[in-house]
Design a protein around this motif. Sequence first.
Motif, PDB file in Angstrom:
ATOM      1  N   GLY A   1      13.191   3.083   6.209  1.00  0.00           N
ATOM      2  CA  GLY A   1      14.795   4.293   6.752  1.00  0.00           C
ATOM      3  C   GLY A   1      15.741   3.672   5.553  1.00  0.00           C
ATOM      4  O   GLY A   1      16.875   4.228   5.271  1.00  0.00           O
ATOM      5  N   CYS A   2      15.631   2.752   4.572  1.00  0.00           N
ATOM      6  CA  CYS A   2      16.371   2.402   3.406  1.00  0.00           C
ATOM      7  C   CYS A   2      15.950   3.004   2.482  1.00  0.00           C
ATOM      8  O   CYS A   2      16.754   2.982   2.019  1.00  0.00           O
ATOM      9  CB  CYS A   2      16.296   0.646   3.312  1.00  0.00           C
ATOM     10  N   VAL A   3      14.907   2.679   2.265  1.00  0.00           N
ATOM     11  CA  VAL A   3      14.070   3.504   0.599  1.00  0.00           C
ATOM     12  C   VAL A   3      12.790   4.216   1.288  1.00  0.00           C
ATOM     13  O   VAL A   3      12.067   3.656   1.859  1.00  0.00           O
ATOM     14  CB  VAL A   3      13.358   1.803   0.167  1.00  0.00           C
ATOM     15  N   ASP A   4      13.426   5.483   1.106  1.00  0.00           N
ATOM     16  CA  ASP A   4      12.022   6.700   1.556  1.00  0.00           C
ATOM     17  C   ASP A   4      10.993   5.855   0.513  1.00  0.00           C
ATOM     18  O   ASP A   4      10.680   5.750  -0.613  1.00  0.00           O
ATOM     19  CB  ASP A   4      12.892   7.710   1.046  1.00  0.00           C
ATOM     20  N   ALA A   5       9.340   5.982   1.027  1.00  0.00           N
ATOM     21  CA  ALA A   5       8.470   5.942   1.300  1.00  0.00           C
ATOM     22  C   ALA A   5       8.014   5.679  -0.155  1.00  0.00           C
ATOM     23  O   ALA A   5       6.913   6.117  -0.902  1.00  0.00           O
ATOM     24  CB  ALA A   5       7.369   6.009   1.728  1.00  0.00           C
ATOM     25  N   ARG A   6       8.481   8.073  -0.615  1.00  0.00           N
ATOM     26  CA  ARG A   6       7.985   8.236  -2.191  1.00  0.00           C
ATOM     27  C   ARG A   6       8.400   7.252  -2.896  1.00  0.00           C
ATOM     28  O   ARG A   6       7.480   7.487  -4.482  1.00  0.00           O
ATOM     29  CB  ARG A   6       8.429   9.049  -1.691  1.00  0.00           C
ATOM     30  N   TRP A   7       8.976   6.171  -3.123  1.00  0.00           N
ATOM     31  CA  TRP A   7       9.519   5.955  -4.413  1.00  0.00           C
ATOM     32  C   TRP A   7       9.056   4.755  -4.574  1.00  0.00           C
ATOM     33  O   TRP A   7       8.983   4.110  -5.374  1.00  0.00           O
ATOM     34  CB  TRP A   7      11.265   4.986  -4.074  1.00  0.00           C
ATOM     35  N   PHE A   8       7.577   3.997  -3.552  1.00  0.00           N
ATOM     36  CA  PHE A   8       6.652   3.110  -4.355  1.00  0.00           C
ATOM     37  C   PHE A   8       5.794   3.386  -4.521  1.00  0.00           C
ATOM     38  O   PHE A   8       4.870   3.764  -4.527  1.00  0.00           O
ATOM     39  CB  PHE A   8       6.708   2.389  -2.114  1.00  0.00           C
ATOM     40  N   THR A   9       5.126   3.459  -5.952  1.00  0.00           N
ATOM     41  CA  THR A   9       4.884   3.371  -7.202  1.00  0.00           C
ATOM     42  C   THR A   9       4.011   3.019  -8.155  1.00  0.00           C
ATOM     43  O   THR A   9       5.118   1.877  -8.019  1.00  0.00           O
ATOM     44  CB  THR A   9       5.172   5.363  -7.308  1.00  0.00           C
ATOM     45  N   GLU A  10       3.501   3.308  -8.542  1.00  0.00           N
ATOM     46  CA  GLU A  10       2.756   2.130  -9.513  1.00  0.00           C
ATOM     47  C   GLU A  10       3.975   1.797 -11.081  1.00  0.00           C
ATOM     48  O   GLU A  10       3.562   1.303 -11.274  1.00  0.00           O
ATOM     49  CB  GLU A  10       1.133   2.187 -10.058  1.00  0.00           C
ATOM     50  N   GLU A  11       4.179   3.243 -11.002  1.00  0.00           N
ATOM     51  CA  GLU A  11       4.938   2.603 -12.335  1.00  0.00           C
ATOM     52  C   GLU A  11       6.520   2.164 -12.460  1.00  0.00           C
ATOM     53  O   GLU A  11       7.084   1.819 -11.594  1.00  0.00           O
ATOM     54  CB  GLU A  11       5.936   4.616 -12.186  1.00  0.00           C
ATOM     55  N   GLY A  12       6.086   1.324 -12.941  1.00  0.00           N
ATOM     56  CA  GLY A  12       7.384   0.456 -13.926  1.00  0.00           C
ATOM     57  C   GLY A  12       5.982  -0.702 -13.404  1.00  0.00           C
ATOM     58  O   GLY A  12       7.460  -2.068 -13.677  1.00  0.00           O
ATOM     59  N   LEU A  13       5.342  -0.801 -13.087  1.00  0.00           N
ATOM     60  CA  LEU A  13       4.481  -2.247 -12.520  1.00  0.00           C
ATOM     61  C   LEU A  13       3.692  -2.713 -13.622  1.00  0.00           C
ATOM     62  O   LEU A  13       2.880  -1.567 -14.689  1.00  0.00           O
ATOM     63  CB  LEU A  13       3.661  -1.715 -11.448  1.00  0.00           C
ATOM     64  N   ALA A  14       2.999  -3.571 -14.264  1.00  0.00           N
ATOM     65  CA  ALA A  14       2.225  -3.954 -14.876  1.00  0.00           C
ATOM     66  C   ALA A  14       0.426  -3.297 -14.474  1.00  0.00           C
ATOM     67  O   ALA A  14       0.886  -3.566 -13.162  1.00  0.00           O
ATOM     68  CB  ALA A  14       2.196  -5.840 -15.158  1.00  0.00           C
TER      69      ALA A  14
ATOM     70  N   GLU B   1       0.547  -1.052  -1.404  1.00  0.00           N
ATOM     71  CA  GLU B   1      -0.106  -0.504  -0.449  1.00  0.00           C
ATOM     72  C   GLU B   1       1.137  -0.322   0.508  1.00  0.00           C
ATOM     73  O   GLU B   1       1.987  -0.996   0.593  1.00  0.00           O
ATOM     74  CB  GLU B   1      -0.722  -2.045  -0.146  1.00  0.00           C
ATOM     75  N   ILE B   2       1.038   0.668   1.113  1.00  0.00           N
ATOM     76  CA  ILE B   2       1.994   1.852   2.054  1.00  0.00           C
ATOM     77  C   ILE B   2       1.567   1.204   3.308  1.00  0.00           C
ATOM     78  O   ILE B   2       0.841   2.108   4.087  1.00  0.00           O
ATOM     79  CB  ILE B   2       3.039   2.651   2.255  1.00  0.00           C
ATOM     80  N   LEU B   3       1.992   0.435   3.843  1.00  0.00           N
ATOM     81  CA  LEU B   3       1.809   0.315   5.455  1.00  0.00           C
ATOM     82  C   LEU B   3       1.811   1.677   7.155  1.00  0.00           C
ATOM     83  O   LEU B   3       3.150   1.494   6.511  1.00  0.00           O
ATOM     84  CB  LEU B   3       2.165  -1.269   6.140  1.00  0.00           C
ATOM     85  N   PRO B   4       1.455   1.885   7.520  1.00  0.00           N
ATOM     86  CA  PRO B   4       1.657   2.737   8.332  1.00  0.00           C
ATOM     87  C   PRO B   4       2.694   2.159   9.688  1.00  0.00           C
ATOM     88  O   PRO B   4       1.850   1.216   9.986  1.00  0.00           O
ATOM     89  CB  PRO B   4       0.602   3.494   8.558  1.00  0.00           C
ATOM     90  N   ASP B   5       3.359   2.728  10.816  1.00  0.00           N
ATOM     91  CA  ASP B   5       4.140   2.400  10.834  1.00  0.00           C
ATOM     92  C   ASP B   5       5.087   1.072  11.119  1.00  0.00           C
ATOM     93  O   ASP B   5       4.716   0.099  12.047  1.00  0.00           O
ATOM     94  CB  ASP B   5       2.829   2.474  12.581  1.00  0.00           C
ATOM     95  N   ALA B   6       5.622   1.232  10.023  1.00  0.00           N
ATOM     96  CA  ALA B   6       6.188   0.124   9.774  1.00  0.00           C
ATOM     97  C   ALA B   6       6.876   0.392   8.503  1.00  0.00           C
ATOM     98  O   ALA B   6       8.208   1.422   7.875  1.00  0.00           O
ATOM     99  CB  ALA B   6       5.419  -1.374   8.390  1.00  0.00           C
ATOM    100  N   GLY B   7       8.042  -0.387   9.260  1.00  0.00           N
ATOM    101  CA  GLY B   7       9.660  -0.237   8.684  1.00  0.00           C
ATOM    102  C   GLY B   7       9.849  -0.887   7.027  1.00  0.00           C
ATOM    103  O   GLY B   7       8.725  -1.399   6.205  1.00  0.00           O
ATOM    104  N   HIS B   8      11.398  -1.955   7.163  1.00  0.00           N
ATOM    105  CA  HIS B   8      12.035  -2.058   6.479  1.00  0.00           C
ATOM    106  C   HIS B   8      11.835  -3.499   6.257  1.00  0.00           C
ATOM    107  O   HIS B   8      10.840  -4.020   4.898  1.00  0.00           O
ATOM    108  CB  HIS B   8      13.470  -1.614   5.462  1.00  0.00           C
TER     109      HIS B   8
END
Length: 285
Positions: free
Chosen positions: A235-248, A254-261
């Motif tokens: 509920g803090c950072v929407d899951a759509r922002w978690f991508t490999e952009e900006g990573l080496a 890995e986005i875990l279902p049924d888990a939050g922040h």
Amino acid sequence: MVIETDRLDFPALTAGEGPVVVCWHGFPDHPATFGPLAEHLVAAGRRVVAPFLRGHHPATADAMRFADGLTLAADAAAVASALGGPVDVFGHDIGAGMVYRLTALRPELVRRAVTAAVPAPARMPALLTDPAQQQRLFYLWLFQLPGLPEQLLAGDRRLVDYLWSTWSPGLADLGAHRERVHALYGDTALLGNALRIYRGNFDAALRDPELLALAARSELPAEKPILLLAGADDGCVDARWFTEEGLAPGSRVEILPDAGHFLHLERPVEVARLALDWYGQPVST
């Protein structure tokens, strides 16, 4: 334990024996919430070291002259060096930002890195200017106001409870962790230091001038692959922002279902499995 470094002596919670995993916490949190995750890391032959962030323990309450991300990253480097780096690291929330910058600036001190609940620095400009995400980050804007957040949080910790419940809606019972978190942020000096970290994002007076030359490089993709973990229900950072952009190259998300922040507390078995797989076979030290 107290980790003595050339920057500051950091109180830390520790458990286990073996190759070190340094776990850096965020806000509004306490290093003890790494406990369930630590149980599984320790069972796999690791020593878990969870320091208190600068200014988040009575012993370092007066050590928060600067509160910017580079200051915290330099702290992470000092701790890794004091522990005989390179070490495996796990950073959650503010701690994730520390790990990104540590791995970009001092890759020789990092063996393998895991971050949780915060995207790579390259994603932050777009995230901070997105209206829907701005609404989720209302607390960040609130914390820029002089005096008001101190007044609100000193009176009670309902805002802390609200953040926990909305950021991790599936986490029903914090048990003793709630008392620990309330006690930490109920200390006016420690609360003020936590707020300074958020203000340091915008207030140049809170940035260490001796570290400013490192700022641009710290925002570049870390020089080593990173495993980025996130909760689908954060509920803090929407899951759509978690991508490999900006990573080496070689990094993984890995986005875990049924888990939050606070996924390290919600899903410690799965988070430990993913982290240990990423860290690989421990190297004897």
